[in-house]
Design a protein around this motif. Structure first.
Motif, PDB file in Angstrom:
ATOM      1  N   GLY A  74      55.095 -31.007  24.013  1.00  0.00           N
ATOM      2  CA  GLY A  74      55.402 -32.192  23.226  1.00  0.00           C
ATOM      3  C   GLY A  74      54.699 -33.437  23.736  1.00  0.00           C
ATOM      4  O   GLY A  74      54.546 -33.641  24.940  1.00  0.00           O
ATOM      5  N   PHE A  75      54.274 -34.252  22.786  1.00  0.00           N
ATOM      6  CA  PHE A  75      53.640 -35.535  23.072  1.00  0.00           C
ATOM      7  C   PHE A  75      54.289 -36.570  22.164  1.00  0.00           C
ATOM      8  O   PHE A  75      54.404 -36.348  20.964  1.00  0.00           O
ATOM      9  CB  PHE A  75      52.136 -35.481  22.779  1.00  0.00           C
ATOM     10  N   VAL A  76      54.709 -37.685  22.735  1.00  0.00           N
ATOM     11  CA  VAL A  76      55.328 -38.739  21.945  1.00  0.00           C
ATOM     12  C   VAL A  76      54.372 -39.929  21.897  1.00  0.00           C
ATOM     13  O   VAL A  76      54.021 -40.501  22.920  1.00  0.00           O
ATOM     14  CB  VAL A  76      56.692 -39.174  22.523  1.00  0.00           C
ATOM     15  N   ILE A  77      53.933 -40.253  20.688  1.00  0.00           N
ATOM     16  CA  ILE A  77      53.122 -41.447  20.448  1.00  0.00           C
ATOM     17  C   ILE A  77      54.123 -42.552  20.150  1.00  0.00           C
ATOM     18  O   ILE A  77      55.013 -42.375  19.311  1.00  0.00           O
ATOM     19  CB  ILE A  77      52.191 -41.248  19.233  1.00  0.00           C
ATOM     20  N   HIS A  78      53.983 -43.695  20.818  1.00  0.00           N
ATOM     21  CA  HIS A  78      54.995 -44.735  20.626  1.00  0.00           C
ATOM     22  C   HIS A  78      54.447 -46.133  20.848  1.00  0.00           C
ATOM     23  O   HIS A  78      53.340 -46.321  21.358  1.00  0.00           O
ATOM     24  CB  HIS A  78      56.214 -44.475  21.521  1.00  0.00           C
ATOM     25  N   THR A  79      55.272 -47.099  20.454  1.00  0.00           N
ATOM     26  CA  THR A  79      54.920 -48.506  20.596  1.00  0.00           C
ATOM     27  C   THR A  79      54.973 -48.924  22.063  1.00  0.00           C
ATOM     28  O   THR A  79      55.446 -48.171  22.919  1.00  0.00           O
ATOM     29  CB  THR A  79      55.870 -49.372  19.745  1.00  0.00           C
ATOM     30  N   LEU A  80      54.492 -50.121  22.332  1.00  0.00           N
ATOM     31  CA  LEU A  80      54.307 -50.605  23.701  1.00  0.00           C
ATOM     32  C   LEU A  80      55.581 -51.094  24.379  1.00  0.00           C
ATOM     33  O   LEU A  80      55.546 -51.507  25.540  1.00  0.00           O
ATOM     34  CB  LEU A  80      53.281 -51.752  23.697  1.00  0.00           C
ATOM     35  N   ASP A  81      56.723 -51.024  23.716  1.00  0.00           N
ATOM     36  CA  ASP A  81      57.944 -51.608  24.251  1.00  0.00           C
ATOM     37  C   ASP A  81      58.604 -50.795  25.364  1.00  0.00           C
ATOM     38  O   ASP A  81      59.485 -51.309  26.050  1.00  0.00           O
ATOM     39  CB  ASP A  81      58.955 -51.864  23.123  1.00  0.00           C
ATOM     40  N   LYS A  82      58.196 -49.569  25.584  1.00  0.00           N
ATOM     41  CA  LYS A  82      58.788 -48.737  26.645  1.00  0.00           C
ATOM     42  C   LYS A  82      57.693 -48.007  27.413  1.00  0.00           C
ATOM     43  O   LYS A  82      56.648 -47.675  26.864  1.00  0.00           O
ATOM     44  CB  LYS A  82      59.728 -47.673  26.051  1.00  0.00           C
ATOM     45  N   THR A  83      57.980 -47.759  28.702  1.00  0.00           N
ATOM     46  CA  THR A  83      57.074 -46.993  29.557  1.00  0.00           C
ATOM     47  C   THR A  83      57.893 -45.937  30.279  1.00  0.00           C
ATOM     48  O   THR A  83      59.027 -46.195  30.687  1.00  0.00           O
ATOM     49  CB  THR A  83      56.392 -47.910  30.599  1.00  0.00           C
ATOM     50  N   PHE A 114      58.212 -44.354  17.192  1.00  0.00           N
ATOM     51  CA  PHE A 114      57.656 -43.219  17.931  1.00  0.00           C
ATOM     52  C   PHE A 114      57.461 -42.037  16.996  1.00  0.00           C
ATOM     53  O   PHE A 114      58.031 -41.976  15.901  1.00  0.00           O
ATOM     54  CB  PHE A 114      58.572 -42.811  19.093  1.00  0.00           C
ATOM     55  N   MET A 115      56.651 -41.106  17.451  1.00  0.00           N
ATOM     56  CA  MET A 115      56.374 -39.876  16.719  1.00  0.00           C
ATOM     57  C   MET A 115      56.205 -38.763  17.738  1.00  0.00           C
ATOM     58  O   MET A 115      55.421 -38.891  18.672  1.00  0.00           O
ATOM     59  CB  MET A 115      55.090 -40.042  15.913  1.00  0.00           C
ATOM     60  N   LEU A 116      56.951 -37.677  17.569  1.00  0.00           N
ATOM     61  CA  LEU A 116      56.859 -36.532  18.471  1.00  0.00           C
ATOM     62  C   LEU A 116      55.966 -35.475  17.836  1.00  0.00           C
ATOM     63  O   LEU A 116      56.191 -35.060  16.698  1.00  0.00           O
ATOM     64  CB  LEU A 116      58.245 -35.945  18.732  1.00  0.00           C
ATOM     65  N   THR A 117      54.931 -35.065  18.562  1.00  0.00           N
ATOM     66  CA  THR A 117      54.056 -33.999  18.083  1.00  0.00           C
ATOM     67  C   THR A 117      54.090 -32.835  19.057  1.00  0.00           C
ATOM     68  O   THR A 117      54.304 -33.016  20.253  1.00  0.00           O
ATOM     69  CB  THR A 117      52.587 -34.463  17.940  1.00  0.00           C
ATOM     70  N   LEU A 118      53.867 -31.658  18.528  1.00  0.00           N
ATOM     71  CA  LEU A 118      53.654 -30.479  19.356  1.00  0.00           C
ATOM     72  C   LEU A 118      52.162 -30.189  19.280  1.00  0.00           C
ATOM     73  O   LEU A 118      51.626 -29.950  18.193  1.00  0.00           O
ATOM     74  CB  LEU A 118      54.459 -29.286  18.850  1.00  0.00           C
ATOM     75  N   GLY A 119      51.500 -30.262  20.418  1.00  0.00           N
ATOM     76  CA  GLY A 119      50.070 -30.011  20.471  1.00  0.00           C
ATOM     77  C   GLY A 119      49.246 -31.230  20.132  1.00  0.00           C
ATOM     78  O   GLY A 119      49.765 -32.285  19.768  1.00  0.00           O
ATOM     79  N   TYR A 120      47.937 -31.044  20.260  1.00  0.00           N
ATOM     80  CA  TYR A 120      46.994 -32.106  19.928  1.00  0.00           C
ATOM     81  C   TYR A 120      45.681 -31.493  19.460  1.00  0.00           C
ATOM     82  O   TYR A 120      45.449 -30.296  19.583  1.00  0.00           O
ATOM     83  CB  TYR A 120      46.779 -33.052  21.118  1.00  0.00           C
ATOM     84  N   ALA A 121      44.839 -32.339  18.904  1.00  0.00           N
ATOM     85  CA  ALA A 121      43.489 -31.928  18.505  1.00  0.00           C
ATOM     86  C   ALA A 121      42.545 -32.429  19.593  1.00  0.00           C
ATOM     87  O   ALA A 121      42.684 -33.566  20.059  1.00  0.00           O
ATOM     88  CB  ALA A 121      43.128 -32.538  17.163  1.00  0.00           C
ATOM     89  N   GLY A 122      41.621 -31.599  20.004  1.00  0.00           N
ATOM     90  CA  GLY A 122      40.697 -31.994  21.064  1.00  0.00           C
ATOM     91  C   GLY A 122      39.258 -31.662  20.720  1.00  0.00           C
ATOM     92  O   GLY A 122      38.988 -30.697  19.994  1.00  0.00           O
ATOM     93  N   TRP A 123      38.352 -32.491  21.206  1.00  0.00           N
ATOM     94  CA  TRP A 123      36.925 -32.302  20.997  1.00  0.00           C
ATOM     95  C   TRP A 123      36.213 -32.427  22.332  1.00  0.00           C
ATOM     96  O   TRP A 123      36.544 -33.296  23.142  1.00  0.00           O
ATOM     97  CB  TRP A 123      36.372 -33.365  20.058  1.00  0.00           C
TER      98      TRP A 123
END
Length: 177
Positions: A74-83, A114-123
């Protein structure tokens, strides 16, 4: 870009999180999965959150298929308000892959958006640039409104509209001038 061959990325909108001389990493933002968010949080009662509370706080949130690489992580893309422990900063957004963000979300204390994704795209190095030159991808400046506020079904259309034309005008045939 539309193509004659249907593949994993057909109709995908990808937020490119990192792009440098070593390659690129992005997350598909318009392919929700059927996995409930709560299933990925797991048992967090030791953190003072009941299972019912965690289900309630996470129920409105989708889990996305972020891409074919590490699609069990899992990867969470999120705003800058939390670390968090594993947060990586990039321009307007952050990405976190540690469980502490999921605990915060289950408590109702997570990032504003925020948005939770499973996996990512890579190049690999130069691969994305080559694909762009071959008309595989259209590129636009990232929009946090599209990522977080736009209904999933409209993200592809709205991203292309940023280029100033109607997506229905696109063709699966491409050429070079």
């Amino acid at each position: 870009m539309p193509s004659k061959e249907l593949d994993l990325f057909d109709g995908s909108v990808i937020y490119v999180f990192s792009h440098n001389e070593d390659g690129a990493v992005g997350f598909i933002i318009n392919q929700p999965s059927t996995i409930p968010f709560h299933d990925l949080v797991g048992d967090i009662t030791e953190y003072g959150v009941s299972e019912e509370e965690a289900k309630e706080k996470t129920a409105p949130h989708l889990v996305y298929f972020g891409g074919p690489v590490n699609d069990d992580k899992g990867f969470v893309i999120h705003t800058l308000d939390k670390t968090y422990r594993s947060t990586i900063d990039k321009s307007d957004l952050r990405m976190t892959s540690s469980k502490d963000i999921l605990i915060d979300i289950a408590k109702g204390e997570g990032p504003i958006h925020f948005m939770l994704t499973l996996g990512y795209a890579g190049w690999d190095a130069g691969q994305l640039e080559e694909e762009i030159a071959d008309n595989v991808w259209l590129t636009v400046k990232a929009s946090t409104d599209i990522i977080f506020k736009c209904p999933v079904s409209e993200r592809y259309y709205r991203a292309i509209k940023l280029l100033g034309f109607d997506p229905s005008l696109l063709s699966g045939e491409a050429g070079h001038a």
